[in-house]
Enzyme design. Structure first.
Site, PDB file in Angstrom:
ATOM      1  CG  HIS A   1      -1.884   1.220   1.048  1.00 55.48           C
ATOM      2  ND1 HIS A   1      -2.867   1.144   0.178  1.00 55.48           N
ATOM      3  CD2 HIS A   1      -2.035   2.322   1.799  1.00 55.48           C
ATOM      4  CE1 HIS A   1      -3.489   2.327   0.361  1.00 55.48           C
ATOM      5  NE2 HIS A   1      -2.929   3.019   1.182  1.00 55.48           N
TER       6      HIS A   1
ATOM      7  CD  GLU B   1      -9.496  -8.314  -6.286  1.00 59.93           C
ATOM      8  OE1 GLU B   1      -8.634  -7.725  -6.102  1.00 59.93           O
ATOM      9  OE2 GLU B   1     -10.764  -7.913  -5.801  1.00 59.93           O
TER      10      GLU B   1
ATOM     11  CG  ASP C   1      -5.137  -8.470  -4.133  1.00 57.76           C
ATOM     12  OD1 ASP C   1      -4.011  -8.813  -3.453  1.00 57.76           O
ATOM     13  OD2 ASP C   1      -6.196  -8.093  -3.691  1.00 57.76           O
TER      14      ASP C   1
ATOM     15  CB  CYS D   1      -8.386  -1.090 -11.999  1.00 59.02           C
ATOM     16  SG  CYS D   1      -8.622  -2.470 -11.034  1.00 59.02           S
TER      17      CYS D   1
END
Length: 591
Positions: free
Chosen positions: A199, A446, A470, A517
């Site tokens: 992140h 994902e 992911d 994305c």
């Protein structure tokens, strides 16, 4: 003394500034900035907490029984001495007045400084007093926590006049803290842990500032206020550089700024390939205010609104339906008629909610949260919360084009539950007299299972969005935030490329929309490959749009598609792509 620390390059460019350490603590510490007119009040808050702890220790000492060991009274004296030492509160006060830190952050920063001084002491007894210092700091932090009502409202200033540029150094940075830091003074990030799609890395790229993660030892080796260079291209951190090295990197900084300015001129240029293919370049956003940056960057819509960030920094309270509706409506209106794709809350893994909520959601003892109750699994396990979010999203659709995206779908039963919940929500809104329009439903691809069973999923949804972060993690069985295996995280792995290609091809064959994305969408190294696979919709952080648009403008999609088979069948897809796809790219500069 100058030295280098090596890590993983995750956000390009060069940053030069003074190190700001966010120390790890057994007590959660808030990190925010204080307004100038509140600095004295914030220092007074620290002094009140110190005095409260001093009174507590003095009371304990006075109430010691006569037969108490002498060492216990001596220990309390040591704690009182540390508490009243000028280096303790005076040093913390400097962080408040000079850096505008809140009291908790200032105290943890000063702990970091003093702890290093204790570590360097030759006397064993004195060196071991560091543990006493840590205990005193935790007592004061506890006292501050009990008086949270006195705390000032956080501010996030873009800069402080006259200050040197600041670089944030930490073992790790929680997503909630990243939101606090996002529009503040930091020009770069350095963390001990993390990988290319952790992140911290994703947010650093969204802020378009250099970052290096997975350094392992940076927060221990770098000291407060050290001059530091972040080389975001090489994944190198240079501490206390020589004047020659400093000047070289300042030159590179200026060159990078010129390149950004050149790319910014593409903002109003339509993203069309040389053979006339219109390409959608959408933006990923975390908060409604990010929509303005998306428009400024030339985005043609929002391909991913990460709604979970509305749920963070809330001390266990979930946002109400009206609060969510206001946030979604603000983003929709800011996009001025362009589509906004809102992903339902995706908590878990590297994005837990605060401690209270995490306990309530039964995450406290989950060994691998990435595989646990997260994303749509959590939403379906909390139907009241899920319906509340869906109502807010549907209400926002009355103000512009809204699309609904569901994360981490792996079972048809989940899709059926989602469709059933949507019907209930639509009926509730109708009964309540709330306006809404048709909202397209999409699922994220994902999990490998979703990619394999995509033809079945496509019967029930309007579009799919491939979350490459992911998808790579689950396909290769690699924790993408773990620097120990970060070198195995490979977007060029043949299995990953096959799953992405098959998903794009199957969606297009079914006449359904498909986008990417994940981080691959915003990486110019993958632009030609994804175009060759037939992708016509990319979603990325706004700062990445200009560089990807430049690649699109120079590409011939027909020539790229002709070279795709050789790339997919190669034992070295990356090397083959560099050779084969380069020939389908024009070298003509775009102005």
């Amino acid at each position: 003394m100058s030295f280098q620390v090596f890590g993983i390059a995750v956000s390009r460019g060069v940053a030069i500034g003074r190190a700001v350490l966010v120390a790890s603590s057994r007590v959660d510490v808030a990190h925010y900035f204080v307004a100038v007119d509140q600095l004295q009040a914030e220092f007074d808050r620290l002094l009140r907490a110190r005095d409260a702890v001093a009174l507590e220790l003095e009371t304990l000492k006075a109430e010691l029984p006569e037969d108490a060991p002498h060492e216990l009274a001596a220990l309390l004296d040591v704690h009182l001495m540390l508490l009243h030492d000028e280096a303790f509160t005076g040093g913390a006060g400097q962080w408040i007045f000079e850096r505008h830190y809140n009291a908790e952050w200032a105290l943890s920063a000063q702990l970091e400084v003093l702890a290093r001084q204790f570590d360097e002491m030759e006397d064993d007894y004195l060196r071991e007093r560091k543990a006493d210092l840590e205990q005193v700091v935790e007592r004061v932090l506890g006292a501050l926590a009990q008086a949270l009502g006195d705390a000032p409202a956080p501010i996030t200033p873009r800069d402080f006049a006259g200050e040197d540029p600041l670089l944030l150094v930490a073992a790790d940075i929680a997503p909630a803290d990243m939101i606090q830091f996002k529009r503040s003074v930091f020009r770069g990030f350095i963390t001990d842990i993390g990988g290319k799609t952790s992140h911290t890395a994703i947010v650093a790229r969204s802020m378009d500032i250099p970052a290096v993660v997975g350094t392992r030892e940076a927060s221990r080796l770098i000291m407060q206020d050290d001059w530091v260079i972040i080389d975001g291209d090489a994944g190198t951190v240079i501490v206390n550089p020589s004047p020659i090295v400093l000047e070289e990197y300042r030159f590179r900084q200026r060159q990078s700024e010129l390149e950004r300015a050149r790319l910014a001129r593409l903002r109003h240029t339509p993203a069309v390939t040389l053979d006339g293919e219109q390409i959608e370049l959408h933006a990923n956003i975390e908060m409604p205010a990010d929509a303005e940056a998306a428009v400024t960057a030339g985005a043609t819509g929002v391909g991913l609104f990460r709604s979970e960030f509305l749920f963070m920094n809330r001390e266990g309270e979930l946002p109400s339906e009206d609060e969510q509706f206001a946030a979604y409506k603000a983003a929709v209106e800011a996009m001025r008629g362009m589509p906004v794709t809102i992903r339902t809350v995706d908590v878990g893994a590297d994005k837990p909610l605060d401690r209270l909520t995490v306990n309530e959601l039964r995450h406290e003892h989950v060994l691998n949260p990435a595989m646990g109750l997260r994303a749509i699994r959590w939403s379906l396990a909390e139907p009241s919360m899920f319906r509340q979010q869906l109502r807010a999203i549907y209400r926002a659709s009355a103000f512009g084009k809204v699309r609904l995206l569901i994360p981490m779908v792996a079972h048809l039963s989940e899709v059926r539950q989602i469709l059933e919940t949507v019907k209930k929500v639509q009926q509730q809104l109708t009964d309540a007299g709330h306006a809404y329009t048709r909202v397209e439903l999409g699922v994220m691809i994902e999990i490998p299972a979703a990619a394999v069973m995509l033809p079945l999923l496509l019967r029930h949804v309007d579009f799919v969005s491939i979350g490459t972060n992911d998808l790579i993690q689950y396909t290769l069985a690699i924790d993408r935030a773990d620097e120990a295996v970060a070198h195995l995280y490979d977007p060029w792995h043949p299995a990953v490329l096959q799953l992405i290609h098959q998903s794009i091809a199957q969606a297009r064959a079914a006449g359904k929309g498909v986008s990417v994305c994940g981080e691959m969408a915003g990486d110019p190294d993958f632009t030609e490959l994804l175009l060759a696979m037939g992708l016509r919709s990319f979603s990325m952080h706004p700062s990445q749009i200009p560089a990807v648009k430049q690649r699109v403008l120079r590409a011939d999609s027909l020539r790229l598609a002709a070279a795709l088979t050789r790339v997919l069948e190669s034992e070295d897809p990356r090397g083959t792509a560099e050779r084969e796809l380069a020939s389908a790219r024009t070298g003509t500069a775009v102005h």
